[in-house]
Design a protein around this motif. Structure first.
Motif, PDB file in Angstrom:
ATOM      1  N   GLN A 104       0.862  -1.174   0.000  1.00  0.00           N
ATOM      2  CA  GLN A 104       0.000   0.000   0.000  1.00  0.00           C
ATOM      3  C   GLN A 104       0.904   1.232   0.000  1.00  0.00           C
ATOM      4  OE1 GLN A 104      -3.419   0.007   0.007  1.00  0.00           O
ATOM      5  NE2 GLN A 104      -3.630   2.212   0.159  1.00  0.00           N
ATOM      6  N   TYR A 141      -0.950  -0.638  -4.311  1.00  0.00           N
ATOM      7  CA  TYR A 141      -2.304  -0.124  -4.127  1.00  0.00           C
ATOM      8  C   TYR A 141      -2.219   1.249  -3.486  1.00  0.00           C
ATOM      9  CZ  TYR A 141      -3.813  -4.943  -4.850  1.00  0.00           C
ATOM     10  OH  TYR A 141      -4.037  -6.186  -5.384  1.00  0.00           O
ATOM     11  N   THR A 142      -3.186   2.078  -3.772  1.00  0.00           N
ATOM     12  CA  THR A 142      -3.350   3.341  -3.069  1.00  0.00           C
ATOM     13  C   THR A 142      -4.813   3.725  -3.135  1.00  0.00           C
ATOM     14  OG1 THR A 142      -2.388   5.535  -2.722  1.00  0.00           O
ATOM     15  CG2 THR A 142      -2.911   4.939  -5.011  1.00  0.00           C
ATOM     16  N   MET A 143      -5.218   4.634  -2.251  1.00  0.00           N
ATOM     17  CA  MET A 143      -6.589   5.140  -2.246  1.00  0.00           C
ATOM     18  C   MET A 143      -6.520   6.659  -2.275  1.00  0.00           C
ATOM     19  SD  MET A 143      -8.326   2.415   0.380  1.00  0.00           S
ATOM     20  CE  MET A 143     -10.037   2.724  -0.069  1.00  0.00           C
ATOM     21  N   ARG A 180     -10.039   2.856  -4.790  1.00  0.00           N
ATOM     22  CA  ARG A 180      -8.745   2.195  -4.661  1.00  0.00           C
ATOM     23  C   ARG A 180      -8.164   2.019  -6.059  1.00  0.00           C
ATOM     24  NH1 ARG A 180      -7.273  -3.592  -1.772  1.00  0.00           N
ATOM     25  NH2 ARG A 180      -5.228  -2.903  -1.086  1.00  0.00           N
ATOM     26  N   TYR A 182      -4.630   0.478  -8.413  1.00  0.00           N
ATOM     27  CA  TYR A 182      -3.521  -0.477  -8.401  1.00  0.00           C
ATOM     28  C   TYR A 182      -2.549  -0.152  -9.524  1.00  0.00           C
ATOM     29  CZ  TYR A 182      -5.498  -2.889 -12.443  1.00  0.00           C
ATOM     30  OH  TYR A 182      -5.966  -3.187 -13.697  1.00  0.00           O
TER      31      TYR A 182
END
Length: 192
Positions: A104, A141-143, A180, A182
């Protein structure tokens, strides 16, 4: 923290929009970074307005406890971002799954004097390169809230793809769309 030399640094050289040479350094996050006031960034509404941070008051002790947790973790690496020898933000790879090779990504430019100076996009790019090459990560991953135009632009330019599942968070009675994203090595655009 994952097994990494405490003096490890990443040096980022780039040319700004004003055609000036700039250097940013990423240094392993240490107690001195907390004591110098970085803990207070999470109390700044301007800094956290588009983040899922800032719900509760952050304290020096809470940040020192967080540093201890990070230092004990085998699934996190956190860097302090330095511009002209000034600590202006943090960037990290968290929840590293060594089996699946996922991580993340998260970043905060806590010193608002350094917003909109292209620093973030270069840091994003270099920490992703670090993850792919040094940590052998296969997927990041990031949000990002849909309202965070700058971060969404950086993510898109680097090749991040939005996932279909919907995520939200609520802050100050406001509901934020929090998708989210990717990124794989195949999708990654290595230049910003």
């Amino acid at each position: 923290m994952i097994d990494i030399n405490p003096n490890y640094q990443i040096k980022i050289n780039y040319v700004s929009n004003l055609n000036q040479k700039q250097t940013v350094k990423l240094k392993i996050y240490k107690k001195i970074n907390v004591l110098n006031g970085s803990w207070s960034w999470l109390n700044d509404e301007q800094v956290t307005s588009l983040m899922d941070k800032g719900h509760k008051k952050n304290t020096l002790q809470a940040q020192l406890d967080y540093l201890k947790k990070i230092n004990k973790s085998k699934n996190d690496v956190l860097f302090a971002i330095y511009f002209r020898n000034k600590h202006i933000g943090n960037v990290g790879l968290h929840q590293i799954n060594h089996k699946l090779k996922t991580a993340q990504f998260g970043i905060i430019i806590g010193n608002t004097n350094y917003h909109n100076r292209q620093i973030g996009k270069h840091v994003w790019c270099e920490i992703i390169k670090f993850g792919f090459t040094k940590l052998k990560i296969k997927k990041f991953y990031t949000m990002i809230t849909t309202n965070n135009i700058a971060s969404n632009k950086i993510a898109k330019n680097l090749g991040f793809k939005k996932m279909k599942k919907k995520f939200f968070f609520k802050k100050n009675q406001i509901k934020f769309d929090y998708p989210r994203y990717y990124l794989t090595n195949k999708l990654f655009r290595k230049e910003v």
